[in-house]
Scaffold this active site. Structure first.
Site, short mmCIF file in Angstrom:
data_model
loop_
_atom_site.label_atom_id
_atom_site.label_comp_id
_atom_site.label_asym_id
_atom_site.label_seq_id
_atom_site.Cartn_x
_atom_site.Cartn_y
_atom_site.Cartn_z
N GLY A 36 -3.61 11.10 5.48
CA GLY A 36 -4.66 11.14 6.12
C GLY A 36 -6.14 11.89 5.94
N ASP A 51 3.66 18.39 10.57
CA ASP A 51 4.61 17.55 9.94
C ASP A 51 5.47 17.51 11.49
OD1 ASP A 51 7.58 16.46 9.27
OD2 ASP A 51 7.59 17.42 7.78
N ALA A 72 4.37 7.73 7.72
CA ALA A 72 5.64 6.93 7.19
C ALA A 72 4.78 7.16 6.33
CB ALA A 72 5.94 5.50 7.71
N THR A 114 8.02 -3.39 9.09
CA THR A 114 7.57 -3.98 9.20
C THR A 114 7.94 -5.34 8.12
OG1 THR A 114 6.38 -3.92 6.27
CG2 THR A 114 7.71 -2.84 6.79
N TYR A 138 11.26 1.16 0.41
CA TYR A 138 10.12 1.38 1.65
C TYR A 138 10.91 -0.04 2.89
CZ TYR A 138 6.22 0.27 4.47
OH TYR A 138 5.35 0.09 5.85
N ASN A 167 0.31 -8.31 6.66
CA ASN A 167 -0.86 -7.59 5.54
C ASN A 167 -1.64 -7.64 6.11
OD1 ASN A 167 1.61 -9.14 3.61
ND2 ASN A 167 -0.27 -8.15 1.89
N MET A 202 -4.77 -10.00 -11.18
CA MET A 202 -4.38 -10.81 -10.26
C MET A 202 -2.42 -10.28 -11.08
SD MET A 202 -7.09 -14.00 -9.66
CE MET A 202 -7.19 -14.56 -11.38
N ARG A 216 -0.04 -14.24 1.20
CA ARG A 216 0.13 -13.60 2.38
C ARG A 216 -0.99 -13.87 3.89
NH1 ARG A 216 3.22 -12.73 -1.41
NH2 ARG A 216 4.00 -10.91 -2.12
N1 UFG Z 1 -2.94 -7.69 -5.79
C1 UFG Z 1 -2.92 -8.36 -6.67
N2 UFG Z 1 -3.89 -7.51 -7.50
C2 UFG Z 1 -4.10 -6.68 -6.77
C3 UFG Z 1 -3.30 -5.97 -5.06
C4 UFG Z 1 -2.72 -7.34 -5.06
O1 UFG Z 1 -3.04 -9.24 -7.67
O2 UFG Z 1 -4.71 -5.31 -7.04
C5 UFG Z 1 -2.10 -8.20 -4.71
C6 UFG Z 1 0.06 -8.41 -4.84
O3 UFG Z 1 -0.03 -9.13 -6.05
C7 UFG Z 1 0.37 -9.36 -3.45
C8 UFG Z 1 -0.85 -9.77 -2.60
O4 UFG Z 1 -2.20 -9.22 -3.98
O5 UFG Z 1 0.72 -10.66 -3.40
C9 UFG Z 1 -1.48 -8.36 -1.52
O6 UFG Z 1 -0.90 -7.26 -1.60
P1 UFG Z 1 -0.45 -6.38 -1.40
O7 UFG Z 1 -0.68 -4.64 -2.02
O8 UFG Z 1 -2.00 -6.37 -0.73
O9 UFG Z 1 0.02 -6.66 0.01
P2 UFG Z 1 1.55 -6.53 -0.67
O10 UFG Z 1 1.28 -7.77 0.59
O11 UFG Z 1 2.27 -6.09 -1.52
O12 UFG Z 1 2.02 -5.49 0.86
C10 UFG Z 1 1.87 -4.98 2.32
C11 UFG Z 1 2.07 -3.83 2.21
C12 UFG Z 1 3.39 -2.87 2.97
C13 UFG Z 1 3.94 -4.32 3.27
C14 UFG Z 1 3.80 -5.67 3.16
C15 UFG Z 1 4.77 -6.93 3.93
O13 UFG Z 1 1.01 -3.10 2.04
O14 UFG Z 1 3.70 -1.61 3.28
O15 UFG Z 1 2.48 -6.01 3.58
O16 UFG Z 1 4.04 -7.56 3.51
F1 UFG Z 1 5.85 -3.48 2.97
#
Ligand code: UFG
Length: 320
Positions: A36, A51, A72, A114, A138, A167, A202, A216
């Site tokens: 943070g 902490d 977290a 989550t 996680y 998300n 992507m 998402r």
């Molecule tokens: N993605 C890309 N390119 C990037 C980053 C992400 O294509 O540079 C894609 C990922 O593969 C995914 C989507 O974009 O399909 C969303 O990715 P994020 O990393 O933004 O988010 P996530 O869905 O992986 O994860 C989020 C939270 C987690 C949580 C999860 C639960 O960050 O902490 O949602 O759904 F656990």
């Protein structure tokens, strides 16, 4: 209410702390600043830089009406290569906090859980009754904490709510997402528009989704914060309630990039990259229970609004 906000210098924690202060609550933030930022702690909060595991007992010795627990470790990839950091930083810390609450008679808890607790869903939208089978460390640590909270509610009368975020995106005015290591899609795409990256990758275009990219459910951080305020009001002694928080609509990676192009007016080059390990194809929430039981209604559900608010925040140029 007098409330302890752990992780109140982080993204979701700082927005929730700001909304609590705006609503007239007295807020104490505990954050060790491992991820943070001190300047993200909202004005009007008392800030203890420490902490949570170490100071929960002494801080809660003052009488508090409740705790909102955001502190977290939350990087899925890191959790797979450094599990100790997650089991200790998330589970052990949360157990210490629960014990400190029990010893001091703190009556309410709202926990930052989550969608990663569900893993790869059998079908979408995902209700709270879906099986929990996390595909990464996680999610496993957050599920373990949810289970500990259930035990504490039934054994010790804690009034508890876990909110399972999908998300989270967007910003609440000057409070937004500032990760040193950015892994999330929307801030990464906006970094391209700001000239801080050449292109967005992507992660896979061969997923079983309409356009081949992952889908998402993006939820505005202000709407998410409002669910926390409602949870404080609705928490009941001896009960642990769990709510999914999303908008119930999925957007693909390509749709997100297109929306960012419209909002920023930038062409945002995108390249195809291999799939990212552990990514489910599609995650969309059913938030019907939160709507029915908490009376929660998202006000900034539109993806363009979410991206616009994130873009306005990115334009403030705050250092990560
Ligand atoms: N993605 C890309 N390119 C990037 C980053 C992400 O294509 O540079 C894609 C990922 O593969 C995914 C989507 O974009 O399909 C969303 O990715 P994020 O990393 O933004 O988010 P996530 O869905 O992986 O994860 C989020 C939270 C987690 C949580 C999860 C639960 O960050 O902490 O949602 O759904 F656990």
């Amino acid at each position: 209410m007098k409330l302890l906000v752990t992780g109140g210098a982080g993204y979701v924690g700082s927005v929730c702390a700001a909304r609590l202060v705006e609503s007239g609550h007295e807020v104490v933030v505990v954050d060790d600043l491992s991820t943070g930022h001190a300047d993200a702690v909202p004005q009007g909060c008392r800030f203890v830089e420490a902490d949570v595991a170490e100071v929960a007992g002494s801080v809660l010795a003052e009488r508090f009406d409740g705790v909102l627990h955001f502190a977290a470790k939350s990087l899925v990839g890191e959790s797979m290569v450094d599990p100790r950091k997650y089991w200790e930083g998330n589970v052990v810390t949360s157990l210490r906090l629960l014990e400190a609450m029990r010893e001091n008679g703190t009556p309410r808890l709202v926990f930052s859980s989550t969608a990663a607790t569900y893993g790869e869903p059998d079908s979408v939208p995902i209700p709270e009754t879906a099986p929990t089978a996390p595909t990464n460390t996680y999610g496993a640590t957050k599920l373990a904490i949810d289970q500990a909270i259930t035990s504490y509610a039934s054994a010790h009368g804690l009034a508890a709510v876990s909110l399972r975020y999908f998300n989270v995106a967007g910003a609440h005015g000057q409070f937004g997402e500032r990760h040193t290591v950015e892994t999330h899609l929307i801030p990464i795409v906006l970094q391209v528009a700001l000239g801080q990256r050449d292109q967005v990758q992507m992660y896979g275009t061969d997923w079983p989704t309409p356009d081949g990219t992952c889908v998402r459910d993006y939820i505005h951080v202000t709407d998410l914060a409002d669910a926390h305020l409602l949870s404080l009001q609705h928490a009941e002694p001896g009960t642990h309630r769990i709510y999914n928080l999303g908008n119930g609509t999925g957007f693909s990676v390509k749709q997100v990039i297109d929306t960012c192009r419209e909002v920023t007016g930038h062409s945002i080059p995108a390249a195809v990259a291999p799939r990212r390990e552990g990514d489910p194809a599609s995650l969309v929430a059913s938030s019907q229970r939160a709507r029915d039981e908490l009376g929660w209604t998202p006000h900034r559900a539109d993806l363009t609004t979410i991206v616009q608010d994130a873009w306005n925040f990115a334009g403030l140029g705050r250092p990560a």
